[in-house]
Design a protein around this motif. Structure first.
Motif, short mmCIF file in Angstrom:
data_model
loop_
_atom_site.label_atom_id
_atom_site.label_comp_id
_atom_site.label_asym_id
_atom_site.label_seq_id
_atom_site.Cartn_x
_atom_site.Cartn_y
_atom_site.Cartn_z
N THR A 5 0.80 -1.21 0.18
CA THR A 5 0.03 -0.04 0.09
C THR A 5 1.02 1.24 -0.05
O THR A 5 0.43 2.32 -0.70
N ALA A 8 2.31 1.61 -3.58
CA ALA A 8 1.17 2.08 -4.51
C ALA A 8 0.95 3.54 -4.17
O ALA A 8 0.66 4.42 -5.14
N PRO A 37 -4.73 2.52 -13.08
CA PRO A 37 -5.01 2.28 -11.84
C PRO A 37 -5.45 0.84 -11.39
O PRO A 37 -5.24 0.47 -10.64
N THR A 41 -3.55 -1.67 -9.26
CA THR A 41 -4.01 -2.00 -7.80
C THR A 41 -4.14 -3.71 -7.78
O THR A 41 -3.62 -4.12 -6.79
N THR A 42 -4.43 -4.05 -8.92
CA THR A 42 -4.31 -5.54 -9.03
C THR A 42 -2.98 -6.21 -8.77
O THR A 42 -2.72 -7.21 -8.01
#
Length: 148
Positions: A5, A8, A37, A41-42
Motif C-alpha cells: 500500500t 502504491a 489504476p 491496484t491488482t
C-alpha cells in the motif's frame, strides 16, 4: 500488505498526468487512462499476497529477511521509475531504470519459486505488466526524444 500500500500510494502521488504527460506523443496501443489504476491496484494486491506467501514459506529467519529485502528493493525501483518518468520528466532515464525493475521482478519470481509456487505465479502478471509498460516507455522515448 501495508508495504504494498505504501509503494502504491508513493507511486500514485509521484505520478503526474498533467500537461507535460498529455503533451507527449504516445503509441496508438497505449491503454486508456482508467486501465492503469486498475492494473496497478491488482498487481500490488497480487504482489502483496506473493510476498506474504513467500515469507510464510521461508524455512528460517535469514530467508524470510531476504524475501522482505527483495520485495523492498523492488518497491524502491517501482517508485523510482515514477519519479524519473513523471517528476523529472525523463522517460529515457526511466526506461533504463525499468530494465532494473524488470530484472528485480524476474529475480523475485525465481527466488520465490524456491519457496512457494503460488508466490511465484502471483508475480507473473506484474512481470507482464512491466514488460508492457517498458514497451510503452520505449515508444515514448522514440516518439519524443531528446529529453532534458
Amino acid at each position: 500488505m501495508l508495504a504494498a500500500t505504501v509503494v502504491a500510494v508513493l507511486g500514485g502521488t509521484i505520478t503526474d498526468l498533467g500537461p507535460w504527460y498529455e503533451s507527449l506523443n504516445k503509441p496508438a496501443f497505449t491503454p486508456p487512462r482508467p486501465i492503469f489504476p486498475i492494473a496497478w491496484t491488482t498487481i500490488f494486491a497480487l504482489a502483496a499476497l506473493a510476498g506474504v506467501s513467500a515469507w510464510r514459506a521461508a524455512p528460517n529467519v535469514r530467508i524470510s529477511d531476504t524475501v522482505i529485502g527483495l520485495f523492498a528493493l523492488n518497491g524502491f525501483l517501482n517508485v523510482l521509475w515514477s519519479l524519473l518518468f513523471f517528476r523529472l520528466q525523463r522517460p529515457d532515464w526511466a526506461f533504463v531504470e525499468l530494465l532494473l525493475l524488470w530484472l528485480s521482478i524476474a529475480g523475485l519470481i525465481v527466488y520465490c519459486l524456491r519457496l512457494s509456487r503460488t508466490a511465484a505465479l502471483l508475480l507473473v502478471p506484474y512481470l507482464a505488466w512491466v514488460s508492457a509498460a517498458g514497451t510503452l516507455n520505449w515508444f515514448v522515448v522514440q516518439l519524443n526524444a531528446p529529453f532534458g
